[in-house]
Design a protein around this motif. Structure first.
Motif, PDB file in Angstrom:
ATOM      1  N   ALA A 233       6.893   5.900   4.628  1.00 48.43           N
ATOM      2  CA  ALA A 233       6.987   4.618   3.926  1.00 48.43           C
ATOM      3  C   ALA A 233       7.310   3.460   4.863  1.00 48.43           C
ATOM      4  O   ALA A 233       6.800   2.351   4.675  1.00 48.43           O
ATOM      5  CB  ALA A 233       8.029   4.718   2.815  1.00 48.43           C
ATOM      6  N   ALA A 234       8.142   3.683   5.864  1.00 49.05           N
ATOM      7  CA  ALA A 234       8.523   2.600   6.775  1.00 49.05           C
ATOM      8  C   ALA A 234       7.312   2.045   7.521  1.00 49.05           C
ATOM      9  O   ALA A 234       7.189   0.829   7.704  1.00 49.05           O
ATOM     10  CB  ALA A 234       9.574   3.094   7.768  1.00 49.05           C
ATOM     11  N   ILE A 235       6.408   2.913   7.942  1.00 42.99           N
ATOM     12  CA  ILE A 235       5.205   2.463   8.656  1.00 42.99           C
ATOM     13  C   ILE A 235       4.275   1.729   7.697  1.00 42.99           C
ATOM     14  O   ILE A 235       3.710   0.686   8.040  1.00 42.99           O
ATOM     15  CB  ILE A 235       4.501   3.645   9.348  1.00 42.99           C
ATOM     16  CG1 ILE A 235       5.375   4.180  10.481  1.00 42.99           C
ATOM     17  CG2 ILE A 235       3.118   3.246   9.858  1.00 42.99           C
ATOM     18  CD1 ILE A 235       5.726   3.162  11.558  1.00 42.99           C
ATOM     19  N   ALA A 236       4.111   2.254   6.495  1.00 38.47           N
ATOM     20  CA  ALA A 236       3.277   1.563   5.496  1.00 38.47           C
ATOM     21  C   ALA A 236       3.810   0.157   5.242  1.00 38.47           C
ATOM     22  O   ALA A 236       3.033  -0.789   5.087  1.00 38.47           O
ATOM     23  CB  ALA A 236       3.226   2.376   4.214  1.00 38.47           C
TER      24      ALA A 236
ATOM     25  N   THR B  98      -7.016   4.185   1.319  1.00 38.34           N
ATOM     26  CA  THR B  98      -6.131   3.673   0.291  1.00 38.34           C
ATOM     27  C   THR B  98      -6.358   2.191   0.003  1.00 38.34           C
ATOM     28  O   THR B  98      -5.927   1.703  -1.013  1.00 38.34           O
ATOM     29  CB  THR B  98      -4.657   3.873   0.683  1.00 38.34           C
ATOM     30  OG1 THR B  98      -4.432   3.223   1.932  1.00 38.34           O
ATOM     31  CG2 THR B  98      -4.327   5.351   0.800  1.00 38.34           C
ATOM     32  N   ASN B  99      -6.966   1.476   0.908  1.00 37.31           N
ATOM     33  CA  ASN B  99      -7.264   0.041   0.703  1.00 37.31           C
ATOM     34  C   ASN B  99      -8.711  -0.210   1.047  1.00 37.31           C
ATOM     35  O   ASN B  99      -9.291   0.413   1.848  1.00 37.31           O
ATOM     36  CB  ASN B  99      -6.395  -0.851   1.595  1.00 37.31           C
ATOM     37  CG  ASN B  99      -4.938  -0.806   1.185  1.00 37.31           C
ATOM     38  OD1 ASN B  99      -4.585  -0.354   0.119  1.00 37.31           O
ATOM     39  ND2 ASN B  99      -4.094  -1.291   2.059  1.00 37.31           N
TER      40      ASN B  99
ATOM     41  N   GLY C 228      -0.575  -4.696   3.998  1.00 40.80           N
ATOM     42  CA  GLY C 228      -1.651  -5.677   3.929  1.00 40.80           C
ATOM     43  C   GLY C 228      -2.888  -5.305   4.724  1.00 40.80           C
ATOM     44  O   GLY C 228      -3.943  -5.899   4.542  1.00 40.80           O
ATOM     45  N   TYR C 229      -2.775  -4.313   5.600  1.00 42.00           N
ATOM     46  CA  TYR C 229      -3.928  -3.858   6.372  1.00 42.00           C
ATOM     47  C   TYR C 229      -4.622  -2.699   5.668  1.00 42.00           C
ATOM     48  O   TYR C 229      -4.008  -1.981   4.873  1.00 42.00           O
ATOM     49  CB  TYR C 229      -3.501  -3.405   7.777  1.00 42.00           C
ATOM     50  CG  TYR C 229      -3.160  -4.558   8.679  1.00 42.00           C
ATOM     51  CD1 TYR C 229      -4.156  -5.316   9.280  1.00 42.00           C
ATOM     52  CD2 TYR C 229      -1.839  -4.894   8.917  1.00 42.00           C
ATOM     53  CE1 TYR C 229      -3.842  -6.386  10.101  1.00 42.00           C
ATOM     54  CE2 TYR C 229      -1.513  -5.966   9.742  1.00 42.00           C
ATOM     55  CZ  TYR C 229      -2.520  -6.699  10.330  1.00 42.00           C
ATOM     56  OH  TYR C 229      -2.204  -7.760  11.140  1.00 42.00           O
ATOM     57  N   LYS C 230      -5.909  -2.512   5.977  1.00 42.90           N
ATOM     58  CA  LYS C 230      -6.651  -1.363   5.459  1.00 42.90           C
ATOM     59  C   LYS C 230      -6.051  -0.099   6.072  1.00 42.90           C
ATOM     60  O   LYS C 230      -5.697  -0.079   7.250  1.00 42.90           O
ATOM     61  CB  LYS C 230      -8.131  -1.454   5.841  1.00 42.90           C
ATOM     62  CG  LYS C 230      -8.847  -2.634   5.230  1.00 42.90           C
ATOM     63  CD  LYS C 230     -10.241  -2.768   5.798  1.00 42.90           C
ATOM     64  CE  LYS C 230     -10.113  -3.498   7.122  1.00 42.90           C
ATOM     65  NZ  LYS C 230     -11.308  -4.112   7.625  1.00 42.90           N
ATOM     66  N   THR C 231      -5.946   0.949   5.258  1.00 38.97           N
ATOM     67  CA  THR C 231      -5.394   2.215   5.748  1.00 38.97           C
ATOM     68  C   THR C 231      -6.228   3.388   5.272  1.00 38.97           C
ATOM     69  O   THR C 231      -6.945   3.297   4.278  1.00 38.97           O
ATOM     70  CB  THR C 231      -3.931   2.424   5.274  1.00 38.97           C
ATOM     71  OG1 THR C 231      -3.908   2.464   3.849  1.00 38.97           O
ATOM     72  CG2 THR C 231      -3.015   1.339   5.781  1.00 38.97           C
ATOM     73  N   ALA C 232      -6.109   4.485   5.975  1.00 41.19           N
ATOM     74  CA  ALA C 232      -6.707   5.752   5.567  1.00 41.19           C
ATOM     75  C   ALA C 232      -5.681   6.834   5.865  1.00 41.19           C
ATOM     76  O   ALA C 232      -5.011   6.797   6.893  1.00 41.19           O
ATOM     77  CB  ALA C 232      -7.994   6.032   6.326  1.00 41.19           C
TER      78      ALA C 232
END
Length: 110
Positions: free
Chosen positions: A55-58, A109-110, A63-67
């Motif tokens: 969670a801390a890294i997220a 996820t985004n 706001g950035y695209k993630t996978a």
């Protein structure tokens, strides 16, 4: 010399959650935040960062695209872990069709 538009920078910093047990020179939480701030401010070409999925890294890269994707680890004991890949706004992630054609199992996820 300046980096051209075809450049992609891949950052692979120490893990957030287990960094202290895995690396002699690990990051503290403030180091991860400083790295993210430096990337945001100074890197003007597409970039990708991978981390352990915590969670801390997220939050740091909110706001950035993630996978998210799974890896099999086997350093001391075998287990599967989930990592997160963060993409810059300049980076275009592969489409679902491109991922399937390449055999990639990434859950965006985004």
């Amino acid at each position: 010399s300046a980096l051209d538009a075809q450049t992609l920078i891949y950052f692979d910093p120490p893990y957030f959650a287990k960094g202290g047990t895995l690396y002699e020179n690990h990051f503290r939480p403030a180091d991860h935040k400083r790295l993210a701030a430096a990337i945001r401010k100074k890197v003007q070409v597409p970039w990708i960062v991978t981390y352990d999925d915590v969670a801390a890294i997220a939050q740091i890269y909110k706001g950035y695209k993630t996978a998210r994707f799974q890896l099999s680890y086997s350093a001391a004991t075998r287990y599967k872990g989930t990592e997160i890949m963060i993409y810059s706004d300049l980076c275009v992630p592969p489409t679902k069709q491109e991922r399937e054609r390449a055999g990639l199992r990434l859950k965006f996820t985004n």
